[in-house]
Design a protein around this motif. Structure first.
Motif, PDB file in Angstrom:
ATOM      1  N   TYR A  67       0.833  -1.212   0.000  1.00 42.59           N
ATOM      2  CA  TYR A  67       0.000   0.000   0.000  1.00 42.59           C
ATOM      3  C   TYR A  67       0.868   1.263   0.000  1.00 42.59           C
ATOM      4  CZ  TYR A  67      -3.514  -3.503   1.234  1.00 42.59           C
ATOM      5  OH  TYR A  67      -4.313  -4.612   1.240  1.00 42.59           O
ATOM      6  N   THR A  68       2.024   1.189   0.650  1.00 47.04           N
ATOM      7  CA  THR A  68       2.944   2.335   0.608  1.00 47.04           C
ATOM      8  C   THR A  68       3.414   2.560  -0.828  1.00 47.04           C
ATOM      9  OG1 THR A  68       3.680   1.895   2.857  1.00 47.04           O
ATOM     10  CG2 THR A  68       5.139   3.254   1.506  1.00 47.04           C
ATOM     11  N   ALA A  69       3.728   1.465  -1.526  1.00 45.01           N
ATOM     12  CA  ALA A  69       4.164   1.589  -2.929  1.00 45.01           C
ATOM     13  C   ALA A  69       3.052   2.209  -3.771  1.00 45.01           C
ATOM     14  CB  ALA A  69       4.537   0.209  -3.482  1.00 45.01           C
ATOM     15  N   MET A  70       1.805   1.834  -3.501  1.00 43.79           N
ATOM     16  CA  MET A  70       0.689   2.410  -4.270  1.00 43.79           C
ATOM     17  C   MET A  70       0.583   3.910  -4.022  1.00 43.79           C
ATOM     18  SD  MET A  70      -1.960  -0.697  -3.637  1.00 43.79           S
ATOM     19  CE  MET A  70      -3.478   0.156  -4.038  1.00 43.79           C
ATOM     20  N   ARG A  71       0.756   4.299  -2.752  1.00 47.30           N
ATOM     21  CA  ARG A  71       0.645   5.737  -2.441  1.00 47.30           C
ATOM     22  C   ARG A  71       1.776   6.508  -3.113  1.00 47.30           C
ATOM     23  NH1 ARG A  71      -0.351   5.735   3.974  1.00 47.30           N
ATOM     24  NH2 ARG A  71      -0.749   7.949   3.706  1.00 47.30           N
ATOM     25  N   GLU A  72       2.959   5.888  -3.186  1.00 44.57           N
ATOM     26  CA  GLU A  72       4.107   6.579  -3.788  1.00 44.57           C
ATOM     27  C   GLU A  72       3.991   6.674  -5.305  1.00 44.57           C
ATOM     28  OE1 GLU A  72       7.428   5.276  -0.456  1.00 44.57           O
ATOM     29  OE2 GLU A  72       7.434   4.336  -2.437  1.00 44.57           O
ATOM     30  N   HIS A  73       3.531   5.570  -5.920  1.00 43.97           N
ATOM     31  CA  HIS A  73       3.536   5.506  -7.380  1.00 43.97           C
ATOM     32  C   HIS A  73       2.329   6.184  -8.006  1.00 43.97           C
ATOM     33  CE1 HIS A  73       7.034   3.051  -8.165  1.00 43.97           C
ATOM     34  NE2 HIS A  73       6.679   2.225  -7.216  1.00 43.97           N
ATOM     35  N   ALA A  78      -4.723   5.842  -4.164  1.00 48.27           N
ATOM     36  CA  ALA A  78      -4.364   5.841  -2.744  1.00 48.27           C
ATOM     37  C   ALA A  78      -5.517   6.096  -1.776  1.00 48.27           C
ATOM     38  CB  ALA A  78      -3.260   6.872  -2.499  1.00 48.27           C
ATOM     39  N   GLU A  79      -6.718   6.301  -2.283  1.00 50.49           N
ATOM     40  CA  GLU A  79      -7.808   6.688  -1.386  1.00 50.49           C
ATOM     41  C   GLU A  79      -8.059   5.631  -0.288  1.00 50.49           C
ATOM     42  OE1 GLU A  79     -11.537   7.353  -3.315  1.00 50.49           O
ATOM     43  OE2 GLU A  79     -12.524   7.576  -1.369  1.00 50.49           O
ATOM     44  N   GLY A  80      -8.058   6.081   0.940  1.00 55.56           N
ATOM     45  CA  GLY A  80      -8.365   5.194   2.071  1.00 55.56           C
ATOM     46  C   GLY A  80      -7.201   4.362   2.565  1.00 55.56           C
ATOM     47  N   LEU A  81      -6.093   4.364   1.825  1.00 50.64           N
ATOM     48  CA  LEU A  81      -4.980   3.482   2.219  1.00 50.64           C
ATOM     49  C   LEU A  81      -4.355   3.899   3.547  1.00 50.64           C
ATOM     50  CD1 LEU A  81      -3.098   2.845  -1.148  1.00 50.64           C
ATOM     51  CD2 LEU A  81      -4.712   1.372   0.043  1.00 50.64           C
ATOM     52  N   TRP A 133     -12.587  -6.192   2.240  1.00 54.19           N
ATOM     53  CA  TRP A 133     -12.253  -4.866   1.691  1.00 54.19           C
ATOM     54  C   TRP A 133     -11.025  -4.980   0.782  1.00 54.19           C
ATOM     55  CZ3 TRP A 133      -8.978  -0.773   4.584  1.00 54.19           C
ATOM     56  CH2 TRP A 133      -8.935   0.420   3.852  1.00 54.19           C
ATOM     57  N   GLU A 134     -10.016  -5.693   1.282  1.00 49.41           N
ATOM     58  CA  GLU A 134      -8.796  -5.836   0.476  1.00 49.41           C
ATOM     59  C   GLU A 134      -9.072  -6.571  -0.839  1.00 49.41           C
ATOM     60  OE1 GLU A 134      -6.328  -7.590   3.617  1.00 49.41           O
ATOM     61  OE2 GLU A 134      -5.160  -5.743   3.594  1.00 49.41           O
ATOM     62  N   GLU A 135      -9.827  -7.660  -0.756  1.00 50.51           N
ATOM     63  CA  GLU A 135     -10.093  -8.462  -1.971  1.00 50.51           C
ATOM     64  C   GLU A 135     -10.925  -7.676  -2.977  1.00 50.51           C
ATOM     65  OE1 GLU A 135      -9.424 -11.859  -2.599  1.00 50.51           O
ATOM     66  OE2 GLU A 135      -8.335 -12.234  -0.734  1.00 50.51           O
ATOM     67  N   ALA A 136     -11.908  -6.908  -2.454  1.00 52.22           N
ATOM     68  CA  ALA A 136     -12.839  -6.240  -3.365  1.00 52.22           C
ATOM     69  C   ALA A 136     -12.299  -4.918  -3.897  1.00 52.22           C
ATOM     70  CB  ALA A 136     -14.172  -6.004  -2.643  1.00 52.22           C
ATOM     71  N   ASP A 137     -11.425  -4.273  -3.140  1.00 49.94           N
ATOM     72  CA  ASP A 137     -11.050  -2.906  -3.477  1.00 49.94           C
ATOM     73  C   ASP A 137      -9.530  -2.707  -3.564  1.00 49.94           C
ATOM     74  OD1 ASP A 137     -10.793  -0.171  -3.715  1.00 49.94           O
ATOM     75  OD2 ASP A 137     -11.681   0.330  -1.792  1.00 49.94           O
ATOM     76  N   LEU A 138      -8.819  -3.056  -2.489  1.00 51.00           N
ATOM     77  CA  LEU A 138      -7.393  -2.703  -2.449  1.00 51.00           C
ATOM     78  C   LEU A 138      -6.546  -3.570  -3.375  1.00 51.00           C
ATOM     79  CD1 LEU A 138      -6.824  -1.925   1.343  1.00 51.00           C
ATOM     80  CD2 LEU A 138      -7.836  -0.529  -0.443  1.00 51.00           C
ATOM     81  N   PHE A 139      -6.761  -4.877  -3.366  1.00 55.01           N
ATOM     82  CA  PHE A 139      -5.944  -5.738  -4.221  1.00 55.01           C
ATOM     83  C   PHE A 139      -6.185  -5.439  -5.712  1.00 55.01           C
ATOM     84  CE2 PHE A 139      -5.253  -9.500  -1.009  1.00 55.01           C
ATOM     85  CZ  PHE A 139      -4.567  -8.643  -0.176  1.00 55.01           C
ATOM     86  N   PRO A 140      -7.450  -5.245  -6.142  1.00 56.48           N
ATOM     87  CA  PRO A 140      -7.643  -4.879  -7.553  1.00 56.48           C
ATOM     88  C   PRO A 140      -6.919  -3.588  -7.928  1.00 56.48           C
ATOM     89  CG  PRO A 140      -9.707  -5.631  -6.622  1.00 56.48           C
ATOM     90  CD  PRO A 140      -8.741  -5.527  -5.479  1.00 56.48           C
ATOM     91  N   ARG A 141      -6.869  -2.615  -6.995  1.00 50.42           N
ATOM     92  CA  ARG A 141      -6.114  -1.383  -7.291  1.00 50.42           C
ATOM     93  C   ARG A 141      -4.622  -1.710  -7.425  1.00 50.42           C
ATOM     94  NH1 ARG A 141      -7.503   3.122  -2.945  1.00 50.42           N
ATOM     95  NH2 ARG A 141      -9.346   2.106  -2.111  1.00 50.42           N
ATOM     96  N   ALA A 142      -4.121  -2.575  -6.544  1.00 51.62           N
ATOM     97  CA  ALA A 142      -2.705  -2.965  -6.633  1.00 51.62           C
ATOM     98  C   ALA A 142      -2.445  -3.739  -7.921  1.00 51.62           C
ATOM     99  CB  ALA A 142      -2.325  -3.805  -5.409  1.00 51.62           C
ATOM    100  N   ASP A 143      -3.423  -4.551  -8.356  1.00 53.35           N
ATOM    101  CA  ASP A 143      -3.283  -5.260  -9.646  1.00 53.35           C
ATOM    102  C   ASP A 143      -3.064  -4.257 -10.775  1.00 53.35           C
ATOM    103  OD1 ASP A 143      -3.740  -7.786  -8.583  1.00 53.35           O
ATOM    104  OD2 ASP A 143      -5.905  -7.710  -8.946  1.00 53.35           O
TER     105      ASP A 143
END
Ligand SMILES: [Fe+2]
Ligand SMILES: [Fe+2]
Length: 185
Positions: A67-73, A78-81, A133-143
């Motif tokens: 999640y830190t990498a997502m906020r940086e890149h 990054a919303e909600g991370l 939450w991670e499966e539905a929202d955060l992991f797809p964003r990381a994908d």
């Protein structure tokens, strides 16, 4: 040691499948117990011990790195991370509370079944909601970051360690837990 984002996401998803099995086992051990019976407290303790040595110590910190990498890149991913570390802390605290109940019961202290069940329901529900939450929202964003930036990787050197239950070599101390997992498969 740097691991590519796509690979670490595969591992995190596998961890979630394993964690779900353990949460199911925790629940099944505690429901349908007759009034004069008792859950298998040693098994509950094994499960909560595992939660400390793998999910709290490896899985959640590795997610924090992703999640830190997502906020940086990518600010628009990054919303909600910023709320995730608090979530992970709260889950660890609820887990510690449940583990203390179990240890107290094993050592003969007067902890009511109602109290144990309340703490168990709180823990299981909180961790399930977090994983959903991670499966539905955060992991797809990381994908999507992994697709956009194929070289994106995180340095997991601080959080190395094999999974002592579901990994290639399981630890002897978790033999009983593994046997129970096979029983409910
Ligand atoms: Fe998480
Ligand atoms: Fe997770």
């Amino acid at each position: 040691m740097r691991i590519k984002l796509a690979r670490i996401l595969d591992e995190l998803r596998e961890d979630h499948r394993n964690l779900s099995r353990l949460l199911d086992l925790l629940e099944s051990e505690c429901k349908d117990i007759p009034d004069d019976g008792e859950p298998d407290m040693e098994l509950l303790l094994d499960i909560m011990h595992y939660m400390t040595v793998y999910p709290d110590a490896i899985h959640h910190p590795r997610e924090d790195l992703v999640y830190t990498a997502m906020r940086e890149h990518c600010a628009d991913l990054a919303e909600g991370l910023e709320n995730v570390p608090d979530d992970h802390r709260e889950i660890a605290e609820l887990g510690a509370t449940l583990r203390e109940d179990i240890e107290a019961i094993i050592s003969g202290a007067a902890v009511t079944r109602q109290h144990l069940l309340e703490d168990l329901v709180n823990y299981v529900g909180r961790l399930r909601r977090h994983m959903e939450w991670e499966e539905a929202d955060l992991f797809p964003r990381a994908d999507s970051l992994a697709r956009e930036k194929e070289t994106a990787a995180v340095d997991v050197s601080m959080y190395m360690g094999d999974d002592p239950v579901f990994g290639a070599t399981s630890a002897k101390s978790f033999t009983n837990l593994l046997a129970n997992l096979q029983r409910v498969q």
